[in-house]
Motif scaffolding. Structure first.
Motif, PDB file in Angstrom:
ATOM      1  N   TRP A  15       0.849  -1.205  -0.068  1.00 47.09           N
ATOM      2  CA  TRP A  15       0.130   0.080   0.116  1.00 47.09           C
ATOM      3  C   TRP A  15       0.884   1.153  -0.118  1.00 47.09           C
ATOM      4  O   TRP A  15       1.891   1.452   0.850  1.00 47.09           O
ATOM      5  N   GLY A  27       0.894   5.502  -0.258  1.00 51.56           N
ATOM      6  CA  GLY A  27      -0.209   6.809   0.051  1.00 51.56           C
ATOM      7  C   GLY A  27       0.704   8.000   0.136  1.00 51.56           C
ATOM      8  O   GLY A  27       1.626   7.927   0.856  1.00 51.56           O
ATOM      9  N   ASP A  68      -5.455  -0.112   5.239  1.00 45.99           N
ATOM     10  CA  ASP A  68      -4.736  -0.632   4.036  1.00 45.99           C
ATOM     11  C   ASP A  68      -5.741  -1.601   3.364  1.00 45.99           C
ATOM     12  O   ASP A  68      -5.856  -1.593   2.177  1.00 45.99           O
ATOM     13  N   TRP A  83      -8.864  -0.498   1.459  1.00 48.25           N
ATOM     14  CA  TRP A  83      -8.514  -0.172   0.309  1.00 48.25           C
ATOM     15  C   TRP A  83      -8.349  -1.222  -0.935  1.00 48.25           C
ATOM     16  O   TRP A  83      -8.698  -0.874  -1.956  1.00 48.25           O
ATOM     17  N   THR A  87     -11.958   9.896  -4.099  1.00 47.08           N
ATOM     18  CA  THR A  87     -10.855   9.101  -5.132  1.00 47.08           C
ATOM     19  C   THR A  87     -11.452   8.502  -6.217  1.00 47.08           C
ATOM     20  O   THR A  87     -12.726   8.047  -6.021  1.00 47.08           O
ATOM     21  N   LEU A  89      -4.228  13.785  -3.235  1.00 47.05           N
ATOM     22  CA  LEU A  89      -4.208  12.456  -2.382  1.00 47.05           C
ATOM     23  C   LEU A  89      -3.823  11.547  -3.687  1.00 47.05           C
ATOM     24  O   LEU A  89      -4.681  11.240  -4.635  1.00 47.05           O
ATOM     25  N   ILE A 142      -3.178   7.158  -3.688  1.00 48.60           N
ATOM     26  CA  ILE A 142      -3.144   5.930  -3.065  1.00 48.60           C
ATOM     27  C   ILE A 142      -2.820   5.021  -4.190  1.00 48.60           C
ATOM     28  O   ILE A 142      -4.002   5.035  -5.052  1.00 48.60           O
TER      29      ILE A 142
END
Length: 245
Positions: free
Chosen positions: A55, A57, A117, A120, A198, A224, A226
């Motif tokens: 992950w 970010g 995480d 996501w 997002t 942002l 990710i």
């Protein structure tokens, strides 16, 4: 274990999610959430012995973090790798179903990072699994980013449910093929960020699972990014990792 693992920053900005606690399966699962989860491979989840991913970010000027995870859902074993503030590699293996016996760093820093995480990576499954949440199909709405429309499916967790900050709402903007196209997260508590918007893009298949690996947008108005890398799945009875492609 090093005291400064680099995940302490998460406590200031981490997207709040509920702990992976046992839910009452007597409750009714949402039909619309089930359709979405099936698109992502929930029917094959019982075959997954392990899943691994990194992950990544970043909010420029605020944080930049990388966490590598290997998780065995059937046993609860989690392996975490990252670097602390000095650049030293930190590696920890623990059992997420036995947190009471873990050091404070695991309970207060690494496990919250794992939950964040992981959401996501497989949130469409949680929209179906987490029966404490209220899932509402709100029909077609304009996408929050860019042009176009999609079906808005809201997943709202109750204030009394417990977890890191209850009352969170995850608004999923779902396309005709039941893939999430965009997401708006509304925090239920006072911590920041309050609103995260997002894309859900960069779709790849890792074995039977469909994973969105690319998320770009804003967190309280700040850029942002990710993304998930090195995603792979290992099925029960196999020693072979199936890389996402």
């Amino acid at each position: 274990m090093t005291k400064s693992t680099g995940v302490s920053v998460i406590r200031l900005w981490v997207l709040a999610v509920l702990v992976l606690a046992a839910t009452s399966w007597a409750q009714t699962h949402s039909p619309v959430a089930e359709k979405i989860a099936k698109t992502y491979g929930v029917d094959s989840w019982g075959q997954v012995e392990a899943i691994r991913y990194t992950w990544n970010g970043e909010i420029p000027g605020v944080f930049k973090l990388t966490h590598t995870w290997e998780w065995e859902p059937q046993t609860g074993q989690v392996t975490f790798e990252s670097k602390d503030k000095s650049g030293k590699l930190v590696k920890v293996t623990y059992n997420s179903s036995q947190l009471s016996s873990q050091p404070d760093t695991v309970k207060n820093e690494i496990e919250p990072a794992f939950i964040n995480d992981q959401y996501w990576a497989i949130f469409p499954f949680h929209a179906y699994w987490d029966t404490s949440a209220t899932v509402t199909d709100q029909g077609m709405h304009k996408l929050p980013l860019g042009k176009g429309t999609a079906r808005l499916v809201s997943v709202k967790y109750p204030q009394e449910a417990g977890g890191f900050t209850p009352g969170d709402t995850w608004d999923l903007y779902v396309g005709k093929t039941n893939r999430v196209q965009q997401l708006v997260y509304h925090r239920g508590g006072p911590k920041k960020p309050s609103v995260v918007t997002t894309t859900w893009a960069g779709y790849k298949k890792a074995g039977p699972l469909l994973i969105s690996t690319e998320h770009r947008g804003t967190a309280d108005g700040k850029p942002l990014h990710i993304f998930l890398s090195d995603v792979a799945v290992k099925l029960t009875g196999s020693d072979t990792w199936m890389e996402a492609e």
